[in-house]
Design a protein around this motif. Structure first.
Motif, mmCIF file in Angstrom:
data_model
loop_
_atom_site.group_PDB
_atom_site.id
_atom_site.type_symbol
_atom_site.label_atom_id
_atom_site.label_comp_id
_atom_site.label_asym_id
_atom_site.label_seq_id
_atom_site.Cartn_x
_atom_site.Cartn_y
_atom_site.Cartn_z
ATOM 1 N N ASP A 134 0.848 -1.190 0.000
ATOM 2 C CA ASP A 134 0.000 0.000 0.000
ATOM 3 C C ASP A 134 0.883 1.239 0.000
ATOM 4 O O ASP A 134 1.954 1.264 0.623
ATOM 5 N N ALA A 135 0.445 2.261 -0.685
ATOM 6 C CA ALA A 135 1.156 3.537 -0.690
ATOM 7 C C ALA A 135 0.157 4.659 -0.898
ATOM 8 O O ALA A 135 -0.954 4.433 -1.386
ATOM 9 N N LYS A 136 0.570 5.874 -0.546
ATOM 10 C CA LYS A 136 -0.280 7.041 -0.725
ATOM 11 C C LYS A 136 0.213 7.867 -1.914
ATOM 12 O O LYS A 136 1.404 7.840 -2.239
ATOM 13 N N ALA B 149 -3.646 4.751 -8.252
ATOM 14 C CA ALA B 149 -3.115 3.951 -9.357
ATOM 15 C C ALA B 149 -2.698 2.580 -8.837
ATOM 16 O O ALA B 149 -2.508 2.376 -7.640
ATOM 17 N N VAL B 150 -2.569 1.651 -9.759
ATOM 18 C CA VAL B 150 -1.813 0.425 -9.518
ATOM 19 C C VAL B 150 -0.482 0.619 -10.219
ATOM 20 O O VAL B 150 -0.438 0.808 -11.444
ATOM 21 N N ALA B 151 0.602 0.613 -9.455
ATOM 22 C CA ALA B 151 1.920 0.920 -10.000
ATOM 23 C C ALA B 151 2.798 -0.322 -9.971
ATOM 24 O O ALA B 151 2.775 -1.099 -9.007
ATOM 25 N N VAL B 152 3.576 -0.482 -11.021
ATOM 26 C CA VAL B 152 4.540 -1.573 -11.140
ATOM 27 C C VAL B 152 5.934 -0.970 -11.190
ATOM 28 O O VAL B 152 6.196 -0.075 -12.011
ATOM 29 N N LEU B 153 6.803 -1.433 -10.314
ATOM 30 C CA LEU B 153 8.207 -1.032 -10.354
ATOM 31 C C LEU B 153 8.998 -2.153 -11.025
ATOM 32 O O LEU B 153 9.137 -3.245 -10.468
ATOM 33 N N THR C 63 8.041 -5.369 -8.542
ATOM 34 C CA THR C 63 7.193 -5.315 -7.360
ATOM 35 C C THR C 63 6.099 -4.299 -7.645
ATOM 36 O O THR C 63 6.208 -3.510 -8.593
ATOM 37 N N THR C 64 5.024 -4.306 -6.877
ATOM 38 C CA THR C 64 3.862 -3.481 -7.209
ATOM 39 C C THR C 64 3.389 -2.676 -6.001
ATOM 40 O O THR C 64 3.699 -3.005 -4.849
ATOM 41 N N SER D 186 -6.428 -8.486 -7.067
ATOM 42 C CA SER D 186 -7.074 -9.678 -6.517
ATOM 43 C C SER D 186 -6.160 -10.396 -5.534
ATOM 44 O O SER D 186 -6.641 -11.041 -4.592
ATOM 45 N N TRP D 187 -4.859 -10.320 -5.765
ATOM 46 C CA TRP D 187 -3.913 -10.877 -4.791
ATOM 47 C C TRP D 187 -3.719 -9.909 -3.619
ATOM 48 O O TRP D 187 -3.672 -10.322 -2.458
ATOM 49 N N HIS D 188 -3.600 -8.649 -3.915
ATOM 50 C CA HIS D 188 -3.301 -7.668 -2.875
ATOM 51 C C HIS D 188 -4.369 -7.653 -1.790
ATOM 52 O O HIS D 188 -4.057 -7.464 -0.604
ATOM 53 N N ASN D 189 -5.609 -7.847 -2.164
ATOM 54 C CA ASN D 189 -6.707 -7.716 -1.202
ATOM 55 C C ASN D 189 -7.188 -9.047 -0.633
ATOM 56 O O ASN D 189 -8.274 -9.113 -0.042
ATOM 57 N N GLN D 190 -6.404 -10.093 -0.808
ATOM 58 C CA GLN D 190 -6.728 -11.350 -0.139
ATOM 59 C C GLN D 190 -6.567 -11.199 1.375
ATOM 60 O O GLN D 190 -5.683 -10.482 1.858
ATOM 61 N N LEU D 191 -7.422 -11.871 2.106
ATOM 62 C CA LEU D 191 -7.292 -11.891 3.562
ATOM 63 C C LEU D 191 -6.218 -12.904 3.952
ATOM 64 O O LEU D 191 -6.134 -13.977 3.363
#
Length: 938
Positions: free
Chosen positions: A614-616, A686-690, A707-708, A863-868
């Motif tokens: 997560d980032a702002k 945004a969804v950002a990809v590094l 990484t994202t 969908s991966w990021h918000n998995q519990l």
């Protein structure tokens, strides 16, 4: 090597027509009637051989009456035809699995030129008790399921005449039998090549080569079928290398049954993974009675243990150089042939499939595989860890005897394969636990004896007592363990391993025993059993990426072994499907040129376990970097790391935001934490990809990684005006779950309280979005609707009457639907599931758009990021396509008049493959379904 194989095939083809004469139900002879026509043992080849693979008459013996009724004398009464060497019950065998006992029959003709020779029938493997007769004469019985055996026909042959060969195989279940994972497909009866072979009276029993690269020599150890009647010679003729030509002769004395001597290897060419050179050799036992010539080969290579340079971490070494083991668990099964491969090319391709991924080793799991597959590992450069199959019973005397037979037979047969670096005697303590007592001290002592037996039989390789999941080593050259975890648990787990692995530690050993200086190897790993009830079929690549990043941050761990090379009937986490078709990770679309090979590169830049953070907006983020260079490659003193930040905004539009270059001083085998990389996040959601690309100074790419970041300050407003392209744009958003009506022929479901909604079959979702009172249709220059959508397949777990997935899969019992598991969401592969969505605005159809598939892979970042993190998966990695359709002025007028914009997204019954809608926190793009109105400039 290939020339001598083709000569053997020619001999077979010249004689085979007569072999089928008088064969009831035989197919007309053609090349397709000879599966696996190549000689099965390139490492132990005699020129006088005849392949007996192909159609045989066949008969089940359910009541076990064949002996009593003298079937072994019969030339008729075998009503079925089986294709040897495929196990009965497999598709390629052509017969079912109707009994535990079966009989094979065919006619054979011994060539007249073999008159005076000793003639044998050799069976590569048959499970389990095999008895053979020639013209009703008993040849012998052999008990064992995995290694070659032979019967002497000499006293019963009539060269030039048709003779009746009958084989009975009894595969009655016994708890002490070694079965491995035959639940994936039983190895019933003959499952390796059967052939006739002619030999002189005195013949070579074994010829083993023990390379010594430090001394530049090879030790030759040969054994004969019986003590020599007179003085003789063992001659060695090299067929390639600078040693080719002259015959090297070792005198043999009368009465000798074996011999050992050294051969110097000048200017030795080492067997390596990049240059797997094989010394081809003819070994000739020359006696007054004749010459026995065996063509074989060996590789000049050394397996050992040494420290990773600059550390005190023990590693497996190849030719005195550490090798970071990157392995797959190879279940070695084929859906149609079970234990038996359909072709030699398929065996070759199994090795190439691993090399294509950048792996350097495979563990052939609880199965002694076909020698030709090992041959291809030798030729193509792939290390092999070879398992002894397990029993599923208790360690009684019969089980112990079976294990020793298999271990001795495996080492005897496969000694010359340079690809094999380790023998594994047991797996996960299977077959080692006594009822109500567990892994007893007595059994532990026997396992220690087995370890020492293996070391005695083969002092050139590493030996592992037991590949454990219960921390119960007793004597081993490798400190291995199994770990199946969600991707978010690897940092914690590997830190614990690093803490607890050192000389004198009792961790991972049993009975008060301690670690020595063994290399640490995670010998089974992945996510498949890391989630509640296993993963089922999911995108393995996301958790795999996390795991790889963490392994490369812990160089004390000398390698890993991923489960697994290909899917099987109860595990769908393979690099490839069971039929060996491809799965797709999506990495190449997120970072140009990236693939799984980058996660296996000797050069590696890790950003740690968390590959989504997560980032702002506008935040300066510090990205941790670890350099892991498992190589001494001469790439120059300096490497270049280039990074670029890019991604997608709330409208799904791709943008690039930041780019940097850093120089990294290079030293061989470097393992080092680097200064964190500071990256400024985009100033908006945004969804950002590094993306990270490591090159040498000339620009050659050595490694890629990514990484994202999910950049957001909270949910997007439902009604928002932005400026784009000099115009004001009015955005009306609605959540996927805010439908006013949903009707679907199969089922409708919501994911994580509506972050994604699914409609299965045909039907529709309907929404009503209030028309803003201050919005006039005549002020709108252009109107569109935009959303992320995919097809939606009905999976086993989605069915209301779905049965619970259960059973002992490895033993062939239970349900095998990969989509029945509650965690499952099948990974993107070559099989697509397309659908179409029709978009209606104010009851007017504005577009009919294709949805190519129902995918799940790395591209489903949200969908991966918000998995519990609760041990369960909920459609992880799933994502869709960005869909955009224009809205007509007439539809806008109609909506304004009605005071609401009616949106219907529907799927017809002509292609009833469902619809999935993704919101701003699920899928690939950070957007809810959005109506966009470009306003006229005033």
């Amino acid at each position: 090597m290939q020339n001598r194989i083709s000569l053997a095939v020619l001999l077979t083809l010249a004689l085979v027509a007569s072999q089928f004469a008088g064969f009831v139900h035989a197919q007309p002879f053609n090349a397709q009637n000879i599966p696996l026509p190549e000689h099965p043992r390139p490492d132990f080849f005699r020129a006088d051989w005849i392949n007996l693979n192909g159609p045989w008459q066949f008969r089940f013996d359910k009541e076990d009456v064949g002996r009593e009724e003298s079937w072994f004398k019969s030339k008729s009464g075998f009503p079925e035809t089986i294709m040897v060497p495929f196990p009965w019950g497999s598709k390629l065998s052509g017969v079912g699995d109707n009994a535990d006992i079966a009989w094979y029959r065919r006619s054979v003709v011994i060539p007249p030129m073999w008159q005076g020779a000793r003639v044998f029938i050799v069976i590569g493997a048959s499970d389990w008790t095999t008895t053979a007769w020639l013209d009703g004469n008993l040849l012998g019985t052999y008990r064992g399921g995995y290694t070659p055996f032979e019967f002497d026909l000499t006293n019963h042959i009539a060269p030039g005449r048709h003779q009746n060969l009958v084989i009975r195989v009894d595969d009655t279940p016994h708890k002490f039998k070694l079965e491995g994972k035959q639940g994936y497909g039983a190895a019933r009866g003959i499952w390796q090549t059967v052939y006739l072979e002619a030999r002189p009276q005195y013949a070579l029993d074994t010829v083993h080569f023990l390379p010594d690269i430090d001394e530049g020599k090879v030790v030759v150890k040969a054994a004969f079928n019986k003590p020599l009647r007179a003085d003789a010679q063992l001659q060695i003729r090299f067929r390639n290398s600078e040693l080719a030509g002259p015959v090297l002769t070792q005198p043999l004395n009368k009465g000798a049954a074996n011999v050992q001597f050294d051969l110097r290897i000048p200017n030795q060419r080492l067997w390596t993974l990049d240059d797997p050179f094989l010394y081809d050799v003819d070994a000739m036992l020359v006696t007054p009675e004749g010459t026995d010539t065996v063509t074989t080969y060996f590789g000049m290579r050394k397996i050992g243990v040494g420290n990773l340079p600059g550390t005190d971490y023990p590693y497996v070494t190849l030719n005195n150089k550490p090798i970071y083991l990157q392995m797959s668990l190879d279940q070695a099964y084929h859906p149609d042939g079970f234990y038996t491969w359909p072709t030699d090319a398929f065996m070759r391709d199994e090795i190439l499939r691993s090399r294509r991924l950048g792996l350097n080793a495979q563990r052939i799991h609880v199965k002694i595989d076909l020698p030709r597959k090992l041959y291809w590992a030798d030729r193509l450069g792939m290390l092999i860890m070879a398992d002894v199959p397990n029993s599923w019973g208790q360690p009684d005397e019969e089980m112990q005897a079976e294990t020793e037979v298999a271990l001795r037979g495996m080492i005897r047969r496969d000694f010359n394969h340079p690809s094999i670096f380790s023998w594994v005697i047991f797996n996960e303590t299977w077959g080692l636990k006594t009822r109500d007592k567990g892994f007893t001290p007595e059994t532990q002592k026997w396992v220690v004896l087995m370890y020492h037996l293996a070391k005695q039989l083969d002092p050139t390789r590493l030996v592992e007592d037991n590949s454990p999941c219960n921390n119960d080593h007793v004597a081993t050259d490798l400190n291995t363990w199994h770990a199946y975890l969600p991707g978010y648990k690897w940092a914690e787990h590997l830190s614990q391993i690093v803490r607890d692995t050192h000389a004198g530690s009792e961790w991972n050993f049993i009975g008060g025993r301690e670690q020595g200086l063994q290399p640490n190897l995670n010998s089974e790993c992945g996510n498949v059993w890391g989630y509640e009830g296993s993963t089922g079929d999911v995108d393995y690549s996301w958790d795999y990426h996390r795991m790889m990043n963490e392994f490369r941050r812990h160089p004390k761990i000398a390698g890993w072994l991923y489960t697994e090379h290909h899917d099987v009937i109860n595990e769908w986490n393979g690099y490839y499907r069971f039929d060996r078709s491809n799965k797709f990770t999506g990495l190449e679309e997120l970072l140009d040129g990236m693939s799984l090979r980058d996660l296996h590169s000797p050069f590696y830049i890790s950003t740690g376990q968390d590959i989504s953070r997560d980032a702002k907006p506008g935040e300066i983020v510090k990205v941790p970097l670890t350099a892991s260079f498992m190589t001494d490659a001469p790439v120059g003193p300096e490497l270049i790391l280039r990074t670029v930040l890019y991604g997608w905004d709330r409208l799904g539009q791709r943008e690039a935001w930041d780019a940097k270059t850093r120089r990294i001083a290079y030293t061989p085998w470097m393992q080092k934490e680097l200064e964190p990389l500071e990256i400024k996040m985009p100033d908006k959601t945004a969804v950002a990809v590094l993306g990270l690309v490591l090159t040498d100074s000339a620009g050659a790419v050595l490694h890629r990684n990514l990484t994202t970041f999910v950049v957001t300050q909270g949910p997007a407003p439902a009604d928002e005006t932005i400026t784009a392209g000099g115009n004001q744009v009015r955005l009306l958003r609605f959540a996927p779950a805010d439908f006013t009506e949903a009707k679907w022929s199969m089922k409708q479901t919501n994911v994580l309280d509506g972050l994604k909604v699914n409609g299965m079959g045909f039907g529709w979702f309907e929404y009503s979005i209030p028309w803003p009172k201050d919005l006039k249709p005549e002020d709108i220059l252009e109107a569109t609707i935009r959303f992320e959508a995919s097809a939606k397949q009905l999976f086993g777990k989605d069915m209301d009457a779905a049965a619970r997935q259960e059973g002992d899969f490895m033993r062939g019992k239970g349900t095998h639907d990969p989509s029945l598991n509650q965690n499952a969401y099948p990974m993107t592969d070559e099989t697509v599931f397309p659908s179409q969505v029709r978009i209606r605005i104010a009851d007017t159809a504005v577009a009919l758009l294709d949805l190519p598939d129902d995918p799940a892979d790395h591209r489903g970042i949200l969908s991966w990021h918000n998995q519990l993190k609760d041990g369960k998966l909920r459609e992880a990695g799933s994502y869709g396509w960005l869909v955009t359709a224009h809205i007509s002025p007439e539809a806008l007028q109609k909506a304004a008049k009605a005071g609401a914009i009616k949106v219907r997204l529907e799927v017809d019954d002509s292609l009833p493959n469902g619809l999935a809608l993704y919101g701003e926190r699920f899928g690939r793009y950070p957007l809810d379904p959005t109506l966009a109105f470009v306003m006229k400039n005033k």
